[in-house]
Scaffold this motif. Structure first.
Motif, PDB file in Angstrom:
ATOM      1  N   THR A 191       0.823  -0.953  -0.041  1.00  0.00           N
ATOM      2  CA  THR A 191       0.173  -0.048   0.106  1.00  0.00           C
ATOM      3  C   THR A 191       0.692   1.216   0.141  1.00  0.00           C
ATOM      4  OG1 THR A 191      -0.329  -0.073   2.200  1.00  0.00           O
ATOM      5  CG2 THR A 191      -2.312  -0.980   1.073  1.00  0.00           C
ATOM      6  N   LYS A 202       3.834   1.593  -1.548  1.00  0.00           N
ATOM      7  CA  LYS A 202       4.563   1.613  -3.066  1.00  0.00           C
ATOM      8  C   LYS A 202       3.341   1.705  -4.194  1.00  0.00           C
ATOM      9  CE  LYS A 202       9.107  -0.247  -1.835  1.00  0.00           C
ATOM     10  NZ  LYS A 202       9.822  -1.402  -2.272  1.00  0.00           N
ATOM     11  N   LYS A 203       2.239   1.173  -3.609  1.00  0.00           N
ATOM     12  CA  LYS A 203       1.122   1.033  -4.564  1.00  0.00           C
ATOM     13  C   LYS A 203       1.372   0.172  -5.783  1.00  0.00           C
ATOM     14  CE  LYS A 203      -0.509   5.873  -4.166  1.00  0.00           C
ATOM     15  NZ  LYS A 203      -0.960   7.315  -4.723  1.00  0.00           N
ATOM     16  N   SER A 204       1.886  -1.027  -5.265  1.00  0.00           N
ATOM     17  CA  SER A 204       2.329  -1.964  -6.213  1.00  0.00           C
ATOM     18  C   SER A 204       1.762  -3.429  -5.627  1.00  0.00           C
ATOM     19  CB  SER A 204       3.747  -2.103  -6.391  1.00  0.00           C
ATOM     20  OG  SER A 204       4.371  -2.106  -5.426  1.00  0.00           O
ATOM     21  N   MET A 245      -6.272   1.655  -6.959  1.00  0.00           N
ATOM     22  CA  MET A 245      -5.083   1.539  -5.984  1.00  0.00           C
ATOM     23  C   MET A 245      -4.958   2.890  -5.168  1.00  0.00           C
ATOM     24  SD  MET A 245      -2.683  -0.247  -4.916  1.00  0.00           S
ATOM     25  CE  MET A 245      -1.897  -1.502  -6.163  1.00  0.00           C
ATOM     26  N   ASP A 246      -5.463   3.941  -5.631  1.00  0.00           N
ATOM     27  CA  ASP A 246      -5.312   5.276  -4.993  1.00  0.00           C
ATOM     28  C   ASP A 246      -6.471   5.124  -3.782  1.00  0.00           C
ATOM     29  OD1 ASP A 246      -3.398   6.366  -5.784  1.00  0.00           O
ATOM     30  OD2 ASP A 246      -4.332   7.491  -7.606  1.00  0.00           O
ATOM     31  N   HIS A 279      -4.982   3.052  -0.990  1.00  0.00           N
ATOM     32  CA  HIS A 279      -3.922   3.879  -0.404  1.00  0.00           C
ATOM     33  C   HIS A 279      -4.620   4.726   0.521  1.00  0.00           C
ATOM     34  CE1 HIS A 279      -0.126   5.835  -0.332  1.00  0.00           C
ATOM     35  NE2 HIS A 279      -0.875   7.168  -0.174  1.00  0.00           N
ATOM     36  N   GLN A 286       0.124  -0.750   6.653  1.00  0.00           N
ATOM     37  CA  GLN A 286       0.979  -1.660   5.661  1.00  0.00           C
ATOM     38  C   GLN A 286       1.235  -2.960   6.323  1.00  0.00           C
ATOM     39  OE1 GLN A 286       4.646   0.478   3.979  1.00  0.00           O
ATOM     40  NE2 GLN A 286       4.006   2.258   5.377  1.00  0.00           N
ATOM     41  N   ASP A 302      -7.130  -3.834  -6.627  1.00  0.00           N
ATOM     42  CA  ASP A 302      -6.363  -2.967  -7.205  1.00  0.00           C
ATOM     43  C   ASP A 302      -6.801  -2.486  -8.630  1.00  0.00           C
ATOM     44  OD1 ASP A 302      -4.970  -5.270  -7.174  1.00  0.00           O
ATOM     45  OD2 ASP A 302      -3.258  -4.594  -7.758  1.00  0.00           O
TER      46      ASP A 302
END
Length: 424
Positions: free
Chosen positions: A35, A37-39, A363-364, A367, A385, A402
């Motif tokens: 969360t 690195k958004k990956s 994804m945002d 986050h 996280q 995501d």
């Protein structure tokens, strides 16, 4: 007796030499969302001991751990709802609970709400005002913290602070009755009373302070959509400074206009709702680092509303959407919040889907509901996280949330504080 003391001494000695290891759980995640690195990564293991994550990596091993196979799921940290009301149910507007429900009953309702929220994947909530339920929110939080039952992490504001005639001050009652009825907030009309209210709330054990910088829907000018401004910048500053004395932040209910600007100028930590944000206020929010919890879903009109109310709410919804896009474009720190309690508990996914509909990527949104929520709570060193040393608040869903935010409609696995509360 002497023999028992000797046995006790030997047991203590053995524990000090060979400490009892906390229960370990090894989670095998098919996909893990980072969360921060958004990956995402495939085939990652998470080793939990007690209530903390002690290791994250590939093919981890533990001889004593209970293995949870989530190899066909996407795993991510528990979600954070930055604006809830566990002491409310959706009928609260037409049936003020201070008039019809005991605080004991409302505590039971809050417990039920907390459990539903947890099972929907939200392992941490920021409960923003109990609306006259005395210390019900504090009681539920403390009962969870003391292990009386398993529930989400709860950060509470207790009673909010408002003004005479403003939001949370009951209207339409006979004056002789009005003076005897418990209000929905602490009513403070001068700086001394505001400071006293904050001290009183701190003494009761709240985590942060909630103030009403603007009125509610009934205070909005239906022609101009200007909300009632309830506080001056100076009054907000007084409360913010007093809260800081006690190491607490201030959250401000503010729909927009002058009241919202005064709240941000006065130094509040977060703005709640923000239906009608303008460039001036948004730019100041960015400058000050003010968080925003939009809570957009709850302002859609009810199906049985009058035509006039439907038109009014539709205008609000349209302006709220503009505010959301403006805040995204300007880089406001948007922390996920639902205002749940105004809508059914356990349906926080509705807000997630609306945020995507309004232009935020899935994804945002994730986050916002993890990392940003943790920052809002100043707990980003241990929440938001899946990371070594962080609390073991972990959820899992099917597919790729995501890419498809609707996956959060059904959360398959929930762990909070190292305890599994749902495992389908």
């Amino acid at each position: 007796m002497k023999k028992l003391k000797t046995i006790g001494f030997i047991l203590c000695l053995l524990v000090s030499v060979f400490p009892i290891q906390a229960q370990q759980t090894l989670i095998r995640a098919g996909r893990l969302i980072d969360t921060h690195k958004k990956s995402s990564k495939k085939n990652v293991d998470i080793l939990v001991e007690g209530n903390r994550i002690i290791k994250v990596g590939k093919t981890l091993k533990s001889n004593s751990a209970t293995v949870i196979d989530l190899s066909d799921k996407t795993v991510l940290p528990g979600l954070i709802d930055g604006h809830t009301h566990i002491c409310l149910t959706p009928d609260y507007s037409s049936n003020p609970p201070v008039l019809y429900k005991t605080n004991t009953y409302r505590t039971m309702e809050a417990y039920k709400a907390a459990k539903r929220i947890l099972n929907s994947g939200f392992t941490t909530i920021r409960d923003v005002d109990n609306e006259g339920a005395d210390m019900a929110d504090i009681a539920v939080r403390d009962a969870i913290n003391e292990g009386m039952f398993v529930g989400p992490r709860i950060f509470v504001s207790g009673w909010a602070i408002s003004i005479t005639g403003g939001h949370m001050n009951l209207t339409g009652l006979r004056p002789s009755i009005d003076k005897k009825v418990e209000q929905l907030a602490i009513i403070a009309d001068n700086s001394d009373d505001m400071v006293a209210a904050i001290r009183d709330q701190r003494k009761s054990g709240v985590d942060f302070i909630k103030i009403y910088a603007t009125g509610t829907l009934r205070h909005i000018n239906r022609e101009t959509l200007e909300p009632l401004s309830q506080l001056s910048t100076e009054e907000v500053e007084i409360m913010v400074n007093e809260a800081r004395r006690w190491n607490m932040d201030v959250a401000a209910h503010a729909y927009g206009g002058t009241g919202a600007y005064h709240a941000v100028k006065g130094g509040v930590h977060s703005l709640e709702h923000g239906l009608f944000l303008d460039d001036k206020t948004v730019e100041l929010m960015v400058q000050n680092g003010t968080f925003w919890c939009p809570t957009m879903t709850v302002y859609f009109p009810d199906e049985d509303a009058s035509e006039a109310d439907i038109r009014f709410h539709n205008r609000i919804v349209a302006e709220h959407k503009k505010s959301f896009k403006l805040a995204m474009d300007k880089g406001v720190k948007i922390a996920f919040g639902t205002d749940i309690g105004s809508m059914p508990h356990g349906e926080g996914w509705r807000e997630m889907e609306l945020m995507v509909e309004y232009g935020m990527s899935p994804m945002d949104v994730i986050h916002s509901a993890t990392v940003m929520g943790a920052k809002l709570l100043r707990k980003n060193h241990e929440l938001g996280q899946i990371k070594e040393g962080y609390f073991a608040d972990i959820i899992a869903v099917d597919g790729n949330p995501d890419d498809d935010i609707k996956k959060f409609r059904s959360v398959n696995f929930v762990m909070v504080n190292g305890t599994i509360v749902k495992n389908n």
